[in-house]
Design an enzyme around this catalytic site. Structure first.
Site, PDB file in Angstrom:
ATOM      1  N   GLY A 123       0.779  -1.241   0.000  1.00 18.25           N
ATOM      2  CA  GLY A 123       0.000   0.000   0.000  1.00 18.25           C
ATOM      3  C   GLY A 123       0.804   1.280   0.000  1.00 18.25           C
ATOM      4  N   GLU A 148       4.544  -6.169   1.971  1.00 14.09           N
ATOM      5  CA  GLU A 148       4.511  -6.614   0.561  1.00 14.09           C
ATOM      6  C   GLU A 148       4.159  -5.475  -0.387  1.00 14.09           C
ATOM      7  OE1 GLU A 148       2.087 -10.077   0.933  1.00 14.09           O
ATOM      8  OE2 GLU A 148       0.265  -8.930   1.240  1.00 14.09           O
ATOM      9  N   ARG A 179       3.142  -1.409  -5.894  1.00 12.14           N
ATOM     10  CA  ARG A 179       3.193  -0.125  -6.593  1.00 12.14           C
ATOM     11  C   ARG A 179       4.488   0.656  -6.337  1.00 12.14           C
ATOM     12  NH1 ARG A 179      -1.447   2.840  -7.653  1.00 12.14           N
ATOM     13  NH2 ARG A 179      -2.501   1.680  -6.016  1.00 12.14           N
ATOM     14  N   ARG A 199      -6.508   3.010 -15.406  1.00 10.15           N
ATOM     15  CA  ARG A 199      -6.613   3.658 -14.087  1.00 10.15           C
ATOM     16  C   ARG A 199      -7.337   5.011 -14.102  1.00 10.15           C
ATOM     17  NH1 ARG A 199      -3.053   4.942 -11.051  1.00 10.15           N
ATOM     18  NH2 ARG A 199      -3.870   4.100  -9.116  1.00 10.15           N
ATOM     19  N   TYR A 227     -10.417   4.654 -11.732  1.00 12.49           N
ATOM     20  CA  TYR A 227     -10.240   5.276 -10.404  1.00 12.49           C
ATOM     21  C   TYR A 227     -10.127   6.792 -10.456  1.00 12.49           C
ATOM     22  CZ  TYR A 227      -8.212   0.558  -9.780  1.00 12.49           C
ATOM     23  OH  TYR A 227      -7.962  -0.786  -9.792  1.00 12.49           O
ATOM     24  N   CYS A 239     -13.153   3.369 -28.270  1.00 13.64           N
ATOM     25  CA  CYS A 239     -14.521   3.828 -28.494  1.00 13.64           C
ATOM     26  C   CYS A 239     -15.256   3.931 -27.177  1.00 13.64           C
ATOM     27  CB  CYS A 239     -15.227   2.873 -29.430  1.00 13.64           C
ATOM     28  SG  CYS A 239     -14.843   3.278 -31.103  1.00 13.64           S
ATOM     29  N   TYR A 264       0.260  -1.438 -12.197  1.00 15.81           N
ATOM     30  CA  TYR A 264      -1.148  -1.592 -12.586  1.00 15.81           C
ATOM     31  C   TYR A 264      -1.445  -0.951 -13.949  1.00 15.81           C
ATOM     32  CZ  TYR A 264      -1.207  -2.836  -7.669  1.00 15.81           C
ATOM     33  OH  TYR A 264      -0.917  -3.413  -6.459  1.00 15.81           O
TER      34      TYR A 264
HETATM   35  N1  LLP Z   1      -0.783  -7.248  -0.712  1.00 18.89           N
HETATM   36  C1  LLP Z   1      -2.087  -7.461  -0.917  1.00 18.89           C
HETATM   37  C2  LLP Z   1      -2.783  -8.513  -0.205  1.00 18.89           C
HETATM   38  C3  LLP Z   1      -2.798  -6.663  -1.834  1.00 18.89           C
HETATM   39  O1  LLP Z   1      -4.089  -6.866  -2.015  1.00 18.89           O
HETATM   40  C4  LLP Z   1      -2.099  -5.648  -2.557  1.00 18.89           C
HETATM   41  C5  LLP Z   1      -2.798  -4.837  -3.541  1.00 18.89           C
HETATM   42  C6  LLP Z   1      -0.713  -5.488  -2.309  1.00 18.89           C
HETATM   43  C7  LLP Z   1      -0.097  -6.292  -1.377  1.00 18.89           C
HETATM   44  C8  LLP Z   1       0.110  -4.466  -3.027  1.00 18.89           C
HETATM   45  O2  LLP Z   1      -0.368  -3.187  -2.821  1.00 18.89           O
HETATM   46  P1  LLP Z   1       0.452  -1.902  -3.381  1.00 18.89           P
HETATM   47  O3  LLP Z   1       1.746  -1.828  -2.602  1.00 18.89           O
HETATM   48  O4  LLP Z   1       0.704  -2.142  -4.812  1.00 18.89           O
HETATM   49  O5  LLP Z   1      -0.456  -0.770  -3.140  1.00 18.89           O
HETATM   50  N2  LLP Z   1      -5.422  -1.750  -9.167  1.00 18.89           N
HETATM   51  C9  LLP Z   1      -5.331  -0.749  -8.124  1.00 18.89           C
HETATM   52  C10 LLP Z   1      -4.553  -1.237  -6.944  1.00 18.89           C
HETATM   53  C11 LLP Z   1      -5.139  -2.499  -6.345  1.00 18.89           C
HETATM   54  C12 LLP Z   1      -4.321  -3.026  -5.200  1.00 18.89           C
HETATM   55  C13 LLP Z   1      -4.809  -4.366  -4.809  1.00 18.89           C
HETATM   56  N3  LLP Z   1      -4.023  -4.986  -3.788  1.00 18.89           N
HETATM   57  C14 LLP Z   1      -4.701   0.512  -8.717  1.00 18.89           C
HETATM   58  O6  LLP Z   1      -4.374   0.503  -9.897  1.00 18.89           O
HETATM   59  O7  LLP Z   1      -4.547   1.498  -8.020  1.00 18.89           O
END
Ligand code: LLP
Length: 428
Positions: free
Chosen positions: A240, A282, A285, A321, A325, A352, A381
């Protein structure tokens, strides 16, 4: 050298556009390596064993996993497909964690036969299924249980995953159900229950969200120990961590977020005198987003009553995105880097759909047909959520470093897109 032309990793984007065509996902390999090394080095503690897992849903391919492996990080996968890529990349399976709220029998079987390190179990039915698969396969596997601490990180509502009615994990208020799941898993000699996992959202700007998550989880772990004699060895706090997209974004420096998490974990472990010995994060992004950009070729421009449009040769098919979003991005005309930004324009894709807008109202130099437009921070993403909408092939992915470029994923051709089509009789 053309001073007006953007370079990435020592390569001019004009050269990349000529050699690889557009649209093109360009990754600055050095930037990925720097982030991987930073996470690895900063997430270290004297009091606790630590592990950083790269969340491969943000972007995965063999070339990327090679870097993740080299830097000693572990891996989070959420499907048989992501697991398969990890296997193809020869990723050490003991360092792979399998997430997801609806893993199939076949996926669990595949994971155990690959010798995967850890299954992150989402719910009670998955516990039963894992027990069944583990008994049949005889393989030894570690298990974490996903719980939902009910902590909502301040982020866009579509990507909050930990509210009380989340489809992910079990609410920590359901202690009896959780204790029962732990007992179910622990009854099998080849399943080793390690602890809990939670993930509170994505693109998080406030380190206090992690403090709240840790405090809530540690109290829960303590209560579970007191009431059910369950010992928690490990906690995985999810990902996150925010990335920089536009000037509005102020991501927490990695050193700060890592030390906040580790200090809070040590303090809470101390406060409740817990036997906890390992903590994991974990990120997805924050490792790949800023290293990636998308290069487009400008086609037509159009003046309407209130807007000037600049059309590019990709759009929502390579970057969903903004449409999904309302995500904000920054861009430049990559062949006019030093020209004055004199015009307010809207960057639209070629799909389209009226919603296929990449950036609404952005200042750019006067754009002309065949200019190159670069959209920054598309490394996470972007490719992983790309589609063939309108039968646009997914763009190629190129890694650049020290003046050299290598294609790591090929552009999808028309033939590729038709390759899966057939006319086969189904034997019923
Ligand atoms: N761990 C778990 C269990 C997750 O569900 C996620 C992301 C991560 C780690 C990694 O999160 P990050 O560090 O990437 O924020 N498609 C959306 C983001 C969806 C994230 C889903 N889970 C976007 O494009 O913003």
């Amino acid at each position: 050298m053309n001073k007006n032309m953007l370079e990435i990793g020592g390569v001019s984007v004009e050269q990349l556009a000529k050699s690889c065509q557009t649209p093109l996902y360009i990754y600055d390999e050095e930037k990925i390596s720097t982030k991987l090394a930073q996470f690895h080095d900063l997430f270290q503690s004297d009091a606790l064993e630590t592990e950083v897992l790269y969340a491969s849903k943000a972007f995965t391919c063999k070339a990327l996993l090679e870097l993740v492996k080299q830097h000693g990080l572990s891996l989070d996968v959420v499907s048989g497909g992501e697991l398969y890529v990890a296997k193809q990349a020869d990723f050490p399976m003991e360092r792979v964690y399998f997430h997801g709220n609806n893993k199939s029998y076949e996926e669990l079987q595949m994971a155990l036969s690959y010798g995967i390190g850890t299954i992150v179990v989402d719910n009670a039915m998955e516990c039963e299924l894992l027990v069944q698969v583990a008994k049949q396969s005889g393989h030894s596997v570690k298990a974490l249980l996903r719980v939902n601490p009910g902590v909502e990180a301040h982020t866009h509502k579509y990507i909050v995953t930990a509210h009380l009615d989340s489809k992910f994990g079990t609410s920590i208020t359901h202690k009896e159900e959780i204790a029962h799941m732990v007992q179910t898993l622990s009854a099998i000699p080849n399943i080793h229950f390690e602890g809990f996992h939670s993930h509170i959202g994505s693109q998080i700007f406030d380190a206090n969200a992690y403090v709240a998550e840790i405090q809530t989880l540690m109290k829960f772990v303590y209560e579970l120990q007191e009431e059910y004699q369950i010992q928690t060895k490990a906690l995985n706090l999810g990902g996150g961590f925010a990335a920089y997209y536009t000037a509005e974004d102020k991501p927490i420096p990695l050193s700060e977020v890592c030390s906040t998490i580790l200090d809070t974990c040590s303090m809470e472990k101390e406060r409740y005198q817990l036997p906890l010995c390992k903590v994991m994060i974990e990120p997805g992004r924050s490792i790949v987003a800023e290293a990636g950009s998308t290069l487009y070729r400008v086609g037509f421009t159009k003046q309407t009553a209130n807007k000037k449009y600049v059309f590019v040769d990709g759009g929502m098919s390579d970057n969903i995105r903004p449409a999904l979003y309302q995500a904000a991005y920054a861009c430049d005309l990559a062949n006019r880097m030093n020209e004055e930004k004199c015009e307010k324009v809207t960057i639209a894709g070629k799909c389209c759909e009226s919603g296929d807008i990449l950036i609404e109202d952005v200042m750019l130099p006067h754009a002309q047909r065949n200019d190159l437009l670069i959209l920054y921070t598309t490394g996470a993403y972007g490719y992983s959520m790309a589609s063939n909408y309108n039968r646009l092939g997914r763009p190629a992915v190129v890694f650049v470093k020290n003046g050299k470029a290598r294609i790591v994923v090929k552009r999808e051709s028309y033939e590729d897109m038709c390759m899966m089509e057939c006319d086969e009789l189904v034997h019923i």
